[in-house]
Design an enzyme around this catalytic site. Sequence first.
Site, PDB file in Angstrom:
ATOM      1  N   HIS A   1      -9.706   1.199   4.597  1.00  0.00           N
ATOM      2  CA  HIS A   1      -8.476   1.559   5.503  1.00  0.00           C
ATOM      3  C   HIS A   1      -8.660   2.682   6.673  1.00  0.00           C
ATOM      4  O   HIS A   1      -9.400   3.442   6.670  1.00  0.00           O
ATOM      5  CB  HIS A   1      -7.295   2.006   4.330  1.00  0.00           C
ATOM      6  CG  HIS A   1      -5.961   1.835   5.261  1.00  0.00           C
ATOM      7  ND1 HIS A   1      -5.460   2.883   5.983  1.00  0.00           N
ATOM      8  CD2 HIS A   1      -4.834   1.069   4.960  1.00  0.00           C
ATOM      9  CE1 HIS A   1      -4.208   2.598   6.436  1.00  0.00           C
ATOM     10  NE2 HIS A   1      -3.813   1.332   5.735  1.00  0.00           N
TER      11      HIS A   1
ATOM     12  N   SER B   1       3.143  -2.402  10.516  1.00  0.00           N
ATOM     13  CA  SER B   1       4.577  -2.380  10.671  1.00  0.00           C
ATOM     14  C   SER B   1       5.317  -3.635  10.044  1.00  0.00           C
ATOM     15  O   SER B   1       6.435  -4.297  10.915  1.00  0.00           O
ATOM     16  CB  SER B   1       4.904  -2.062  12.029  1.00  0.00           C
ATOM     17  OG  SER B   1       4.626  -0.774  12.486  1.00  0.00           O
TER      18      SER B   1
ATOM     19  N   ASN C   1       0.909  -1.112   0.038  1.00  0.00           N
ATOM     20  CA  ASN C   1      -0.055  -0.060   0.152  1.00  0.00           C
ATOM     21  C   ASN C   1       0.688   1.089   0.073  1.00  0.00           C
ATOM     22  O   ASN C   1       1.568   1.486   0.796  1.00  0.00           O
ATOM     23  CB  ASN C   1      -0.859  -0.125   1.374  1.00  0.00           C
ATOM     24  CG  ASN C   1      -1.624   1.327   1.422  1.00  0.00           C
ATOM     25  OD1 ASN C   1      -1.895   1.997   0.502  1.00  0.00           O
ATOM     26  ND2 ASN C   1      -2.321   1.354   2.585  1.00  0.00           N
ATOM     27  N   TRP C   2       1.227   1.754  -1.227  1.00  0.00           N
ATOM     28  CA  TRP C   2       2.179   3.079  -1.328  1.00  0.00           C
ATOM     29  C   TRP C   2       1.499   4.296  -0.617  1.00  0.00           C
ATOM     30  O   TRP C   2       2.056   5.233  -0.525  1.00  0.00           O
ATOM     31  CB  TRP C   2       2.216   3.282  -2.875  1.00  0.00           C
ATOM     32  CG  TRP C   2       3.071   2.068  -3.238  1.00  0.00           C
ATOM     33  CD1 TRP C   2       3.390   0.975  -2.934  1.00  0.00           C
ATOM     34  CD2 TRP C   2       3.677   2.110  -4.769  1.00  0.00           C
ATOM     35  NE1 TRP C   2       4.311   0.210  -3.730  1.00  0.00           N
ATOM     36  CE2 TRP C   2       4.185   1.084  -4.902  1.00  0.00           C
ATOM     37  CE3 TRP C   2       3.469   3.103  -5.859  1.00  0.00           C
ATOM     38  CZ2 TRP C   2       4.955   0.552  -5.988  1.00  0.00           C
ATOM     39  CZ3 TRP C   2       4.137   2.683  -7.039  1.00  0.00           C
ATOM     40  CH2 TRP C   2       4.911   1.496  -6.987  1.00  0.00           C
ATOM     41  N   LYS C   3       0.010   4.185  -0.361  1.00  0.00           N
ATOM     42  CA  LYS C   3      -0.702   5.304   0.324  1.00  0.00           C
ATOM     43  C   LYS C   3      -0.364   6.710  -0.765  1.00  0.00           C
ATOM     44  O   LYS C   3      -0.180   6.434  -1.753  1.00  0.00           O
ATOM     45  CB  LYS C   3      -0.215   5.742   1.614  1.00  0.00           C
ATOM     46  CG  LYS C   3      -0.146   4.293   2.684  1.00  0.00           C
ATOM     47  CD  LYS C   3      -0.072   4.746   3.775  1.00  0.00           C
ATOM     48  CE  LYS C   3      -0.069   3.300   4.786  1.00  0.00           C
ATOM     49  NZ  LYS C   3      -0.165   3.498   6.058  1.00  0.00           N
TER      50      LYS C   3
ATOM     51  N   GLU D   1      -5.901  -5.263  10.550  1.00  0.00           N
ATOM     52  CA  GLU D   1      -4.866  -4.241  10.621  1.00  0.00           C
ATOM     53  C   GLU D   1      -4.957  -3.356  11.744  1.00  0.00           C
ATOM     54  O   GLU D   1      -5.756  -2.398  11.803  1.00  0.00           O
ATOM     55  CB  GLU D   1      -4.697  -3.384   9.504  1.00  0.00           C
ATOM     56  CG  GLU D   1      -3.476  -2.467   9.197  1.00  0.00           C
ATOM     57  CD  GLU D   1      -3.312  -1.910   7.875  1.00  0.00           C
ATOM     58  OE1 GLU D   1      -2.343  -2.419   7.296  1.00  0.00           O
ATOM     59  OE2 GLU D   1      -3.983  -1.292   7.339  1.00  0.00           O
TER      60      GLU D   1
ATOM     61  N   GLU E   1      -6.910   4.844   7.910  1.00  0.00           N
ATOM     62  CA  GLU E   1      -6.542   6.355   7.454  1.00  0.00           C
ATOM     63  C   GLU E   1      -7.718   6.953   7.004  1.00  0.00           C
ATOM     64  O   GLU E   1      -7.912   8.108   7.187  1.00  0.00           O
ATOM     65  CB  GLU E   1      -5.364   6.319   6.486  1.00  0.00           C
ATOM     66  CG  GLU E   1      -3.927   6.121   7.529  1.00  0.00           C
ATOM     67  CD  GLU E   1      -2.871   5.547   6.600  1.00  0.00           C
ATOM     68  OE1 GLU E   1      -2.794   5.500   5.431  1.00  0.00           O
ATOM     69  OE2 GLU E   1      -1.850   4.905   7.292  1.00  0.00           O
TER      70      GLU E   1
ATOM     71  N   GLY F   1       2.958   6.119  15.006  1.00  0.00           N
ATOM     72  CA  GLY F   1       3.932   6.813  15.905  1.00  0.00           C
ATOM     73  C   GLY F   1       3.898   6.254  17.247  1.00  0.00           C
ATOM     74  O   GLY F   1       4.718   6.747  17.985  1.00  0.00           O
TER      75      GLY F   1
END
Length: 250
Positions: free
Chosen positions: A92, A213, A9-11, A164, A94, A173
Amino acid sequence: MRGKIVCGNWKMNTTKGRALKLALSIDKKILKRSKVQVIVCPPFPYLDPIKNTTSKVRLGAQNCYFEGSGAFTGEVSPYMLKDYVSYVILGHSERRKFLKEKDNEISLKIKAALGTGLTPIVCVGEDKNERKNNKQNQVIQKQVKSALKGLSIEEAAKIIFVYEPVWAISTFGTGEICNVSLALPAIRLIREIIKKQFEKSISENTQVLYGGSVNSLNVKEFAKEPEIDGVLVGAKSLDANDFIKIIKNF
Ligand code: PGA
């Protein structure tokens, strides 16, 4: 038997030049008889040039809208995508977080994608707070049930799920890693929900991946588990060498 998948997933990363170079390097290094299905999901504008220059890597989109066409400024429909991709990532975290996508909208997108012949790669998983409060099972139940809502058994059988956990995504983070002992119960729960809603054979045939990750070292632990059919990779899919190592080690 369920096949293995490594999906990048290159985002919202790369430039046209970098995207092409990255896709070509990956494509060149994939073995012709690789047992792993390799998918990359570049940003929309790079799908066409990448499709024209690669042969082994499969392409996926990172999102789609639920309508086929019309006055929906800025959106891209599954019909437009189907000339370029076979897969589309939906739900996803995000998009759930930053674009405020809700379960019902994701469910509509899943239906639209399936209706067009695209395979939805549906992401589910709890955030840090939900994990802290031991709410992960409730979150997974809610998200998976909603993803399956209103689908026929044939449609449900086509979905690929990804567990996920949001807190384990590298860019989130926390620096925390979700180990196999936490991922496995979640993956089992996803299959359990599918089984309850449909039937055992569907849940047994559904590919369920892990994401968060993943790197060339920790992927070996996930690869050992027959219940984990693959990985969704973010940051480490942006480097051809890292990504190829992940494919080799899965
Ligand atoms: P990551 O991202 O591998 O960088 O944690 C995974 C994802 O968000 O799909």
